[in-house]
Design a protein around this motif. Structure first.
Motif, PDB file in Angstrom:
ATOM      1  N   ALA A  38      35.831  27.477  40.193  1.00 12.56           N
ATOM      2  CA  ALA A  38      34.535  27.296  40.862  1.00 12.56           C
ATOM      3  C   ALA A  38      34.649  27.579  42.358  1.00 12.56           C
ATOM      4  O   ALA A  38      33.761  28.214  42.940  1.00 12.56           O
ATOM      5  CB  ALA A  38      34.026  25.881  40.626  1.00 12.56           C
ATOM      6  N   LEU A  39      35.719  27.127  42.975  1.00 17.44           N
ATOM      7  CA  LEU A  39      35.910  27.392  44.405  1.00 17.44           C
ATOM      8  C   LEU A  39      36.114  28.882  44.676  1.00 17.44           C
ATOM      9  O   LEU A  39      35.595  29.417  45.662  1.00 17.44           O
ATOM     10  CB  LEU A  39      37.094  26.589  44.936  1.00 17.44           C
ATOM     11  N   ALA A  40      36.864  29.553  43.813  1.00 15.45           N
ATOM     12  CA  ALA A  40      37.075  30.995  43.992  1.00 15.45           C
ATOM     13  C   ALA A  40      35.769  31.769  43.825  1.00 15.45           C
ATOM     14  O   ALA A  40      35.495  32.705  44.581  1.00 15.45           O
ATOM     15  CB  ALA A  40      38.121  31.498  43.007  1.00 15.45           C
ATOM     16  N   ARG A  41      34.957  31.378  42.847  1.00 14.85           N
ATOM     17  CA  ARG A  41      33.657  32.045  42.668  1.00 14.85           C
ATOM     18  C   ARG A  41      32.751  31.818  43.873  1.00 14.85           C
ATOM     19  O   ARG A  41      32.046  32.728  44.322  1.00 14.85           O
ATOM     20  CB  ARG A  41      32.959  31.535  41.405  1.00 14.85           C
ATOM     21  N   ALA A  42      32.771  30.590  44.411  1.00 14.83           N
ATOM     22  CA  ALA A  42      31.956  30.295  45.588  1.00 14.83           C
ATOM     23  C   ALA A  42      32.442  31.092  46.795  1.00 14.83           C
ATOM     24  O   ALA A  42      31.630  31.628  47.566  1.00 14.83           O
ATOM     25  CB  ALA A  42      31.985  28.804  45.887  1.00 14.83           C
ATOM     26  N   ALA A  43      33.755  31.185  46.960  1.00 15.95           N
ATOM     27  CA  ALA A  43      34.305  31.967  48.078  1.00 15.95           C
ATOM     28  C   ALA A  43      33.925  33.441  47.930  1.00 15.95           C
ATOM     29  O   ALA A  43      33.584  34.101  48.915  1.00 15.95           O
ATOM     30  CB  ALA A  43      35.823  31.812  48.136  1.00 15.95           C
ATOM     31  N   HIS A  44      33.958  33.946  46.718  1.00 16.23           N
ATOM     32  CA  HIS A  44      33.582  35.344  46.482  1.00 16.23           C
ATOM     33  C   HIS A  44      32.087  35.547  46.731  1.00 16.23           C
ATOM     34  O   HIS A  44      31.680  36.573  47.279  1.00 16.23           O
ATOM     35  CB  HIS A  44      33.947  35.741  45.056  1.00 16.23           C
ATOM     36  N   ALA A  45      31.278  34.567  46.350  1.00 15.96           N
ATOM     37  CA  ALA A  45      29.823  34.684  46.514  1.00 15.96           C
ATOM     38  C   ALA A  45      29.422  34.714  47.984  1.00 15.96           C
ATOM     39  O   ALA A  45      28.454  35.392  48.340  1.00 15.96           O
ATOM     40  CB  ALA A  45      29.116  33.535  45.807  1.00 15.96           C
ATOM     41  N   ILE A  46      30.141  34.002  48.837  1.00 20.27           N
ATOM     42  CA  ILE A  46      29.804  34.035  50.267  1.00 20.27           C
ATOM     43  C   ILE A  46      30.619  35.086  51.016  1.00 20.27           C
ATOM     44  O   ILE A  46      30.654  35.097  52.229  1.00 20.27           O
ATOM     45  CB  ILE A  46      29.953  32.650  50.927  1.00 20.27           C
ATOM     46  N   ARG A  47      31.269  35.956  50.241  1.00 20.90           N
ATOM     47  CA  ARG A  47      31.957  37.139  50.750  1.00 20.90           C
ATOM     48  C   ARG A  47      33.128  36.829  51.690  1.00 20.90           C
ATOM     49  O   ARG A  47      33.281  37.483  52.736  1.00 20.90           O
ATOM     50  CB  ARG A  47      30.986  38.095  51.407  1.00 20.90           C
ATOM     51  N   ILE A  48      33.926  35.849  51.335  1.00 17.74           N
ATOM     52  CA  ILE A  48      35.163  35.626  52.085  1.00 17.74           C
ATOM     53  C   ILE A  48      36.089  36.788  51.742  1.00 17.74           C
ATOM     54  O   ILE A  48      36.314  37.081  50.567  1.00 17.74           O
ATOM     55  CB  ILE A  48      35.792  34.270  51.732  1.00 17.74           C
ATOM     56  N   PRO A  49      36.604  37.491  52.734  1.00 11.54           N
ATOM     57  CA  PRO A  49      37.373  38.709  52.458  1.00 11.54           C
ATOM     58  C   PRO A  49      38.706  38.423  51.763  1.00 11.54           C
ATOM     59  O   PRO A  49      39.326  37.389  51.965  1.00 11.54           O
ATOM     60  CB  PRO A  49      37.595  39.311  53.840  1.00 11.54           C
ATOM     61  N   MET A  50      39.111  39.407  50.963  1.00 10.75           N
ATOM     62  CA  MET A  50      40.418  39.350  50.327  1.00 10.75           C
ATOM     63  C   MET A  50      41.448  39.951  51.269  1.00 10.75           C
ATOM     64  O   MET A  50      41.097  40.603  52.247  1.00 10.75           O
ATOM     65  CB  MET A  50      40.404  40.132  49.017  1.00 10.75           C
ATOM     66  N   ALA A  51      42.708  39.742  50.948  1.00 11.90           N
ATOM     67  CA  ALA A  51      43.778  40.335  51.742  1.00 11.90           C
ATOM     68  C   ALA A  51      43.646  41.853  51.696  1.00 11.90           C
ATOM     69  O   ALA A  51      43.155  42.422  50.716  1.00 11.90           O
ATOM     70  CB  ALA A  51      45.136  39.904  51.212  1.00 11.90           C
ATOM     71  N   GLY A  52      44.097  42.510  52.737  1.00 17.24           N
ATOM     72  CA  GLY A  52      43.943  43.952  52.846  1.00 17.24           C
ATOM     73  C   GLY A  52      44.614  44.744  51.749  1.00 17.24           C
ATOM     74  O   GLY A  52      44.157  45.816  51.373  1.00 17.24           O
ATOM     75  N   ASP A  53      45.713  44.238  51.200  1.00 17.23           N
ATOM     76  CA  ASP A  53      46.424  44.993  50.174  1.00 17.23           C
ATOM     77  C   ASP A  53      46.006  44.622  48.749  1.00 17.23           C
ATOM     78  O   ASP A  53      46.642  45.034  47.789  1.00 17.23           O
ATOM     79  CB  ASP A  53      47.933  44.810  50.338  1.00 17.23           C
ATOM     80  N   THR A  54      44.897  43.893  48.614  1.00 18.44           N
ATOM     81  CA  THR A  54      44.381  43.572  47.284  1.00 18.44           C
ATOM     82  C   THR A  54      43.746  44.825  46.711  1.00 18.44           C
ATOM     83  O   THR A  54      42.856  45.420  47.307  1.00 18.44           O
ATOM     84  CB  THR A  54      43.335  42.442  47.349  1.00 18.44           C
ATOM     85  N   GLY A  55      44.215  45.220  45.532  1.00 21.52           N
ATOM     86  CA  GLY A  55      43.753  46.483  44.965  1.00 21.52           C
ATOM     87  C   GLY A  55      42.563  46.354  44.036  1.00 21.52           C
ATOM     88  O   GLY A  55      41.749  47.259  43.943  1.00 21.52           O
ATOM     89  N   ILE A  56      42.433  45.237  43.352  1.00 26.97           N
ATOM     90  CA  ILE A  56      41.406  45.108  42.315  1.00 26.97           C
ATOM     91  C   ILE A  56      40.549  43.880  42.595  1.00 26.97           C
ATOM     92  O   ILE A  56      41.057  42.800  42.845  1.00 26.97           O
ATOM     93  CB  ILE A  56      42.059  44.970  40.928  1.00 26.97           C
ATOM     94  N   ASP A  57      39.251  44.076  42.542  1.00 23.59           N
ATOM     95  CA  ASP A  57      38.299  42.972  42.617  1.00 23.59           C
ATOM     96  C   ASP A  57      37.536  42.970  41.298  1.00 23.59           C
ATOM     97  O   ASP A  57      36.482  43.586  41.166  1.00 23.59           O
ATOM     98  CB  ASP A  57      37.360  43.147  43.808  1.00 23.59           C
ATOM     99  N   ALA A  58      38.088  42.297  40.311  1.00 26.52           N
ATOM    100  CA  ALA A  58      37.517  42.319  38.965  1.00 26.52           C
ATOM    101  C   ALA A  58      36.130  41.690  38.926  1.00 26.52           C
ATOM    102  O   ALA A  58      35.267  42.139  38.166  1.00 26.52           O
ATOM    103  CB  ALA A  58      38.453  41.607  37.992  1.00 26.52           C
ATOM    104  N   LEU A  59      35.882  40.667  39.716  1.00 26.33           N
ATOM    105  CA  LEU A  59      34.574  40.024  39.705  1.00 26.33           C
ATOM    106  C   LEU A  59      33.505  40.965  40.268  1.00 26.33           C
ATOM    107  O   LEU A  59      32.418  41.082  39.700  1.00 26.33           O
ATOM    108  CB  LEU A  59      34.610  38.727  40.509  1.00 26.33           C
ATOM    109  N   ARG A  60      33.826  41.676  41.336  1.00 24.44           N
ATOM    110  CA  ARG A  60      32.874  42.640  41.893  1.00 24.44           C
ATOM    111  C   ARG A  60      32.593  43.749  40.879  1.00 24.44           C
ATOM    112  O   ARG A  60      31.441  44.152  40.673  1.00 24.44           O
ATOM    113  CB  ARG A  60      33.418  43.245  43.186  1.00 24.44           C
ATOM    114  N   ASP A  61      33.657  44.235  40.211  1.00 23.56           N
ATOM    115  CA  ASP A  61      33.483  45.296  39.221  1.00 23.56           C
ATOM    116  C   ASP A  61      32.620  44.825  38.057  1.00 23.56           C
ATOM    117  O   ASP A  61      31.768  45.565  37.571  1.00 23.56           O
ATOM    118  CB  ASP A  61      34.846  45.774  38.711  1.00 23.56           C
ATOM    119  N   ALA A  62      32.820  43.593  37.609  1.00 20.68           N
ATOM    120  CA  ALA A  62      32.013  43.050  36.509  1.00 20.68           C
ATOM    121  C   ALA A  62      30.566  42.898  36.927  1.00 20.68           C
ATOM    122  O   ALA A  62      29.638  43.177  36.149  1.00 20.68           O
ATOM    123  CB  ALA A  62      32.584  41.711  36.051  1.00 20.68           C
ATOM    124  N   GLN A  63      30.335  42.456  38.159  1.00 21.54           N
ATOM    125  CA  GLN A  63      28.962  42.294  38.648  1.00 21.54           C
ATOM    126  C   GLN A  63      28.276  43.644  38.769  1.00 21.54           C
ATOM    127  O   GLN A  63      27.080  43.775  38.493  1.00 21.54           O
ATOM    128  CB  GLN A  63      28.955  41.576  39.974  1.00 21.54           C
TER     129      GLN A  63
END
Length: 112
Positions: A80-105
């Motif tokens: 739930a905390l990770a989904r909330a952080a993603h919803a308010i657009r807290i950035p991921m680390a620069g070397d993160t290659g895949i954002d599965a939640l964004r792709d699913a949305q």
């Protein structure tokens, strides 16, 4: 012998708690910190409480209930905390290659 096994389990739990704290300090973004803290602390809590149950057999039922509560709530709250952080657009680390939640949305938004 049971005292030795209980003590070893408590020590292993403490090591996992230490690794959770170390992961919280070393990981680059909120998502990986949450992952490190949740996984290691869940296992650490389970090991410590199991060791305590071996040391104090009269407490076993209460400790089993606590272990169950930890195993059910830690992953759910972390998700739930990770989904909330993603919803308010807290950035991921620069070397993160895949954002599965964004792709699913995006697939849902495109009707795929």
């Amino acid at each position: 012998m049971t005292d030795l096994i209980g003590s070893v389990l408590v020590l292993l739990g403490a090591i996992f708690h230490f690794s959770a704290g170390l992961g919280m300090l070393r990981m680059p973004d909120v998502y990986t910190r949450m992952q490190a803290g949740t996984k290691a602390s869940t296992l650490g809590n389970t090991l410590v409480l199991t060791g305590l149950a071996i040391h104090h057999p009269g407490w076993s039922f209460k400790l089993l209930i606590i272990v169950y509560f930890v195993l059910m709530t830690n992953p759910v709250s972390s998700h739930a905390l990770a989904r909330a952080a993603h919803a308010i657009r807290i950035p991921m680390a620069g070397d993160t290659g895949i954002d599965a939640l964004r792709d699913a949305q995006q697939r849902v938004g495109n009707g795929a």
